[in-house]
Enzyme design. Sequence first.
Site, PDB file in Angstrom:
ATOM      1  N   HIS A 100       0.673  -1.211   0.105  1.00  0.00           N
ATOM      2  CA  HIS A 100      -0.018  -0.053   0.025  1.00  0.00           C
ATOM      3  C   HIS A 100       0.707   1.198  -0.164  1.00  0.00           C
ATOM      4  O   HIS A 100       2.013   1.209   0.294  1.00  0.00           O
ATOM      5  CB  HIS A 100      -0.983   0.053   1.418  1.00  0.00           C
ATOM      6  CG  HIS A 100      -0.434  -0.152   2.602  1.00  0.00           C
ATOM      7  ND1 HIS A 100       0.132  -1.107   3.088  1.00  0.00           N
ATOM      8  CD2 HIS A 100      -0.168   0.754   3.438  1.00  0.00           C
ATOM      9  CE1 HIS A 100       0.483  -1.214   4.379  1.00  0.00           C
ATOM     10  NE2 HIS A 100       0.400   0.182   4.521  1.00  0.00           N
ATOM     11  N   HIS A 102       0.577   5.315   1.295  1.00  0.00           N
ATOM     12  CA  HIS A 102      -0.109   6.151   2.003  1.00  0.00           C
ATOM     13  C   HIS A 102       0.046   7.577   1.214  1.00  0.00           C
ATOM     14  O   HIS A 102       1.075   7.728   0.749  1.00  0.00           O
ATOM     15  CB  HIS A 102       1.028   6.363   3.258  1.00  0.00           C
ATOM     16  CG  HIS A 102       0.577   5.285   4.306  1.00  0.00           C
ATOM     17  ND1 HIS A 102      -0.261   5.241   5.231  1.00  0.00           N
ATOM     18  CD2 HIS A 102       1.440   4.221   4.405  1.00  0.00           C
ATOM     19  CE1 HIS A 102      -0.020   4.259   6.226  1.00  0.00           C
ATOM     20  NE2 HIS A 102       1.114   3.413   5.580  1.00  0.00           N
TER      21      HIS A 102
END
Length: 145
Positions: A100, A102
Amino acid sequence: MSESCLFCAIVAGDVPSARVAEDETTYAFMDINPATTGHLLVVPKRHSTDLLEIGPDDLTAVTLAAQRIAGVAKAELGADGVNLLNCCGAAAWQTVFHFHLHVIPRYASDTLTPPWLPDQGGDADAIRATGARLAAAVGWSSSER
């Protein structure tokens, strides 16, 4: 999908999230522990543990989605800047083992500080030696220009 992965469960709709954007490859949702107003995550729908495992097509899709959303977040929220952050491995602060990015909108008034600050520089010889070692490992003959 990984049965034990929180982000796979979010993508599947089994765990609620505040969705920001979605396409056939990526899913973006608000971070439940935001560092700043507008802090969100962009993930590939296909499970990959981290930066070293994700395929090039998924990495490209996540990065382009994060770029697009960062611009929207900056404009819509009046942010002064944006950080993109990826943590690869527990020693690098990764806590959910699904790749992922951010997207962290930054404001002149926020209190976040970087984990390190540039100073007068490091040991030039050690930096060159490490650079040469890495250049050789990726197949480049020299790291000097």
